[in-house]
Every structure is written in C-alpha cells, then in structure tokens.
Design a protein around this motif. Structure first.
Motif, PDB file in Angstrom:
ATOM      1  N   ARG A 109       0.827  -1.217   0.000  1.00 16.75           N
ATOM      2  CA  ARG A 109       0.000   0.000   0.000  1.00 16.75           C
ATOM      3  C   ARG A 109       0.857   1.262   0.000  1.00 16.75           C
ATOM      4  NH1 ARG A 109      -4.864   1.213   4.374  1.00 16.75           N
ATOM      5  NH2 ARG A 109      -5.527   3.201   3.490  1.00 16.75           N
ATOM      6  N   VAL A 110       2.006   1.227   0.675  1.00 17.27           N
ATOM      7  CA  VAL A 110       2.882   2.407   0.705  1.00 17.27           C
ATOM      8  C   VAL A 110       3.993   2.302  -0.345  1.00 17.27           C
ATOM      9  CG1 VAL A 110       2.375   2.908   3.124  1.00 17.27           C
ATOM     10  CG2 VAL A 110       4.340   1.446   2.563  1.00 17.27           C
ATOM     11  N   GLY A 111       3.848   1.373  -1.278  1.00 17.02           N
ATOM     12  CA  GLY A 111       4.766   1.292  -2.402  1.00 17.02           C
ATOM     13  C   GLY A 111       6.090   0.635  -2.113  1.00 17.02           C
ATOM     14  N   LEU A 112       6.121  -0.262  -1.127  1.00 18.81           N
ATOM     15  CA  LEU A 112       7.385  -0.887  -0.727  1.00 18.81           C
ATOM     16  C   LEU A 112       7.280  -2.419  -0.687  1.00 18.81           C
ATOM     17  CD1 LEU A 112       8.416   1.551   2.151  1.00 18.81           C
ATOM     18  CD2 LEU A 112       9.424   1.419  -0.137  1.00 18.81           C
ATOM     19  N   ALA A 113       6.504  -2.982  -1.592  1.00 17.57           N
ATOM     20  CA  ALA A 113       6.311  -4.433  -1.594  1.00 17.57           C
ATOM     21  C   ALA A 113       7.630  -5.185  -1.767  1.00 17.57           C
ATOM     22  CB  ALA A 113       5.335  -4.830  -2.694  1.00 17.57           C
ATOM     23  N   ASP A 114       8.593  -4.565  -2.429  1.00 15.84           N
ATOM     24  CA  ASP A 114       9.867  -5.238  -2.694  1.00 15.84           C
ATOM     25  C   ASP A 114      10.902  -5.020  -1.596  1.00 15.84           C
ATOM     26  OD1 ASP A 114      10.062  -2.530  -3.265  1.00 15.84           O
ATOM     27  OD2 ASP A 114      11.554  -2.824  -4.852  1.00 15.84           O
ATOM     28  N   LYS A 115      10.508  -4.380  -0.483  1.00 11.28           N
ATOM     29  CA  LYS A 115      11.473  -4.033   0.568  1.00 11.28           C
ATOM     30  C   LYS A 115      11.214  -4.757   1.884  1.00 11.28           C
ATOM     31  CE  LYS A 115      13.670  -0.917  -1.908  1.00 11.28           C
ATOM     32  NZ  LYS A 115      15.080  -1.128  -2.330  1.00 11.28           N
ATOM     33  N   GLU A 116      10.445  -5.847   1.866  1.00 15.64           N
ATOM     34  CA  GLU A 116      10.066  -6.467   3.134  1.00 15.64           C
ATOM     35  C   GLU A 116      11.256  -6.997   3.910  1.00 15.64           C
ATOM     36  OE1 GLU A 116       8.655 -10.890   2.944  1.00 15.64           O
ATOM     37  OE2 GLU A 116       7.431  -9.773   1.518  1.00 15.64           O
ATOM     38  N   GLU A 154       4.736  16.608  11.577  1.00 18.49           N
ATOM     39  CA  GLU A 154       5.761  17.061  10.622  1.00 18.49           C
ATOM     40  C   GLU A 154       6.449  15.852   9.971  1.00 18.49           C
ATOM     41  OE1 GLU A 154       6.354  20.175   9.778  1.00 18.49           O
ATOM     42  OE2 GLU A 154       6.047  21.517  11.471  1.00 18.49           O
ATOM     43  N   PRO A 155       5.710  14.968   9.328  1.00 19.08           N
ATOM     44  CA  PRO A 155       6.290  13.693   8.874  1.00 19.08           C
ATOM     45  C   PRO A 155       7.323  13.825   7.768  1.00 19.08           C
ATOM     46  CG  PRO A 155       4.091  13.976   7.976  1.00 19.08           C
ATOM     47  CD  PRO A 155       4.284  15.074   8.976  1.00 19.08           C
ATOM     48  N   THR A 156       7.430  14.993   7.145  1.00 20.15           N
ATOM     49  CA  THR A 156       8.417  15.157   6.068  1.00 20.15           C
ATOM     50  C   THR A 156       9.558  16.100   6.445  1.00 20.15           C
ATOM     51  OG1 THR A 156       7.142  16.976   5.075  1.00 20.15           O
ATOM     52  CG2 THR A 156       6.653  14.745   4.306  1.00 20.15           C
ATOM     53  N   SER A 157       9.560  16.633   7.671  1.00 20.70           N
ATOM     54  CA  SER A 157      10.526  17.683   8.003  1.00 20.70           C
ATOM     55  C   SER A 157      11.958  17.159   8.095  1.00 20.70           C
ATOM     56  CB  SER A 157      10.137  18.366   9.315  1.00 20.70           C
ATOM     57  OG  SER A 157      10.203  17.458  10.390  1.00 20.70           O
ATOM     58  N   ALA A 158      12.135  15.850   8.338  1.00 24.85           N
ATOM     59  CA  ALA A 158      13.485  15.294   8.449  1.00 24.85           C
ATOM     60  C   ALA A 158      13.995  14.734   7.118  1.00 24.85           C
ATOM     61  CB  ALA A 158      13.511  14.198   9.513  1.00 24.85           C
ATOM     62  N   VAL A 207      10.377  13.980  -0.166  1.00 26.84           N
ATOM     63  CA  VAL A 207       9.131  14.411   0.466  1.00 26.84           C
ATOM     64  C   VAL A 207       7.915  13.891  -0.294  1.00 26.84           C
ATOM     65  CG1 VAL A 207       7.696  16.441   0.947  1.00 26.84           C
ATOM     66  CG2 VAL A 207      10.127  16.441   1.583  1.00 26.84           C
ATOM     67  N   GLY A 208       7.970  13.942  -1.617  1.00 26.29           N
ATOM     68  CA  GLY A 208       6.814  13.608  -2.442  1.00 26.29           C
ATOM     69  C   GLY A 208       6.310  12.199  -2.226  1.00 26.29           C
ATOM     70  N   GLU A 209       7.231  11.236  -2.037  1.00 28.35           N
ATOM     71  CA  GLU A 209       6.791   9.842  -1.905  1.00 28.35           C
ATOM     72  C   GLU A 209       6.045   9.620  -0.594  1.00 28.35           C
ATOM     73  OE1 GLU A 209      10.735   7.490  -0.400  1.00 28.35           O
ATOM     74  OE2 GLU A 209      10.893   8.500  -2.345  1.00 28.35           O
ATOM     75  N   VAL A 210       6.422  10.348   0.452  1.00 27.36           N
ATOM     76  CA  VAL A 210       5.704  10.228   1.723  1.00 27.36           C
ATOM     77  C   VAL A 210       4.346  10.915   1.630  1.00 27.36           C
ATOM     78  CG1 VAL A 210       5.741  10.854   4.174  1.00 27.36           C
ATOM     79  CG2 VAL A 210       7.817  10.017   3.065  1.00 27.36           C
ATOM     80  N   LEU A 211       4.310  12.096   1.017  1.00 26.08           N
ATOM     81  CA  LEU A 211       3.035  12.797   0.854  1.00 26.08           C
ATOM     82  C   LEU A 211       2.073  11.987  -0.006  1.00 26.08           C
ATOM     83  CD1 LEU A 211       4.146  16.510   0.410  1.00 26.08           C
ATOM     84  CD2 LEU A 211       3.354  15.369   2.483  1.00 26.08           C
TER      85      LEU A 211
END
Length: 255
Positions: free
Chosen positions: A137-144, A176-180, A186-190
């Motif tokens: 769902r968050v686009g990380l199926a290949d990173k388990e 502030e989930p993108t401030s770090a 930033v775009g992928e988290v948003l």
C-alpha cells in the motif's frame, strides 16, 4: 451528523512556567483530514501529544471515539487511568513522528508486525499477510526484507506509516512527517498520506507543506502562541485568511 471522532475542550498544558496550550477547543469529524499549521513553538506538536496521551493535560478534556482519555469519572470525580488503561486507549490512535524510530535490527516487515504480535497478541502468520499488504500500500512491496539502514529516509517514513496502520487505528496523527527528509524524498511520503486520506482515514497532520494542506485537507487550523487563531476550509484559510496573525504567517512562509 455523526458525533466527532475527536473532541478537544478547553485544553491547557504548562511546561514549568511556559503555557504551551491556552484553552484549545477543537472537533474532528470521522473521515476528516485536518492540517494544523503555525510557527515552531505554537503548540501544534504539544496538541498532538496530548491527544495521544504522550503528554498529560493540565486542564480541559479530550474525547476520542466517544471515550474520555486519561481519566474516568467515578462518583462525580475524575480519577487518573492506570498505565495499562492508557495503553489500551492509545491503541485507537496511530502516530507518525518526524523521526522514523524504526527498530534497526528488524526488517521492514518485522517492524510492521511487531505491534500486532507483541501488543495485540495476534498470530504471526495472520499478521504477516496484513503487513505485506501494508508494505504494498505504501509502495514498498519489494522491501520487506530490507533493514532500516538500507532504506532511504522516505522509505523509512513510509514503513513507519505502515507500522502505525498495522494496529488498525481509528485516528492517525502525523507530526511534521516530512521535516526530516531531503526535499527529493518528500513527495513519496506525501503520496502515501494522500492515498490514506482518500481511503477515509481520519487524520490530524501537523505540517509545513502548504501544498499538501491545500490539496488534501478538509480543514486547516492555524495555531500561534498556544491558541487556535483561525480555522476554516483549506481554500478559505490559505487564500483569504481573516486574522492578521494568519496573514502575516502565510505571507512569511509563502514569500
């Protein structure tokens, strides 16, 4: 109209002599996306931490899903909840912080599974399937099987979002989930947050990303000096603010 999912009434918080929240009142409706903006020190993060009971309020009351948080009423008097009772209430709320706080010795999949297995005592095989679905769902199926050290900041934050969702919260808080993150991440988290908003999740987002607020928020709240100065639709508050303090803040950040 359904009742608010979150109801905040006259909340005050002091840190020593510093009055961080000065009588904040706010309702958040089920499925609403609310963005809170304001300068550093305005009380935004403190308010989130009060909702999630990471900080105890000094006065006022907060209800989440119809339940008074932090206290119970017995014989007409307020009594503090036990730590176990607070932990149970906290399960209704997922929180994503500025820093990702992933367990470095666990893979992405294991990080997501940890809460449901250890806190909710659910079966690992059942949880694993849900965790994989959340990674997808968050686009990380290949990173388990990737460890945090081998993930970018944006990927780590997306794992942190999936980890919070694994507990099946009714409310998501974002501080502030993108401030770090580096600007290019930033775009992928948003994008992951936009998908979550579109799914109907109730969200309170402390953010400096005004473009995100404009696109996704049902309401935007401007805080300053521990107070809510102004609240309205994204278009109203960001395009035609009424209060002088709101106008000055937006002029500074948009210039």
């Amino acid at each position: 109209m359904p009742p608010p999912l979150v109801s905040i009434v006259d909340v005050h918080k002091h840190f020593g002599s510093f009055h961080a929240l000065k009588g904040v009142s706010l309702d958040v409706m089920p499925g609403e996306v609310m963005c809170i903006i304001g300068a550093s020190g305005s009380g935004k993060t403190t308010l989130l931490r009060c909702i999630n009971q990471l900080v105890e309020i000094d006065r006022g009351a907060i209800w989440v899903d119809g339940e008074l948080t932090g206290f119970r009423i017995d014989g007409g008097r307020l009594h503090h909840l036990t730590e176990a009772e607070i932990a149970r209430q906290r399960l209704a709320t997922g929180m994503v912080f500025q820093r990702f706080n992933l367990f470095p010795h666990m893979t992405a999949l294991e990080n997501i599974m940890e809460g449901p297995v250890q806190v909710q005592r659910r079966r690992r095989d059942e949880v694993a399937g849900e965790a994989r679905a959340l990674l997808a769902r968050v686009g990380l199926a290949d990173k388990e099987n990737a460890y945090p050290a081998n993930l970018s900041g944006g990927q780590q934050q997306r794992v942190a979002i999936a980890r919070a969702l694994a507990m099946k919260p009714k409310l998501m808080l974002f501080d502030e989930p993108t401030s770090a993150l580096d600007p290019e991440l930033v775009g992928e988290v948003l994008a992951a947050m936009k998908e979550l908003a579109a799914s109907g999740m109730t969200m309170i987002v402390v953010t400096h990303e005004l473009g995100f607020a404009r696109e996704v928020a049902d309401r935007v709240v401007y805080m300053d000096g521990g107070l809510i100065v102004e609240a309205g639709s994204a278009a109203e508050l960001l395009n035609t603010p009424r209060e002088a303090r709101t106008k000055a803040f937006l002029s500074a950040v948009l210039s």
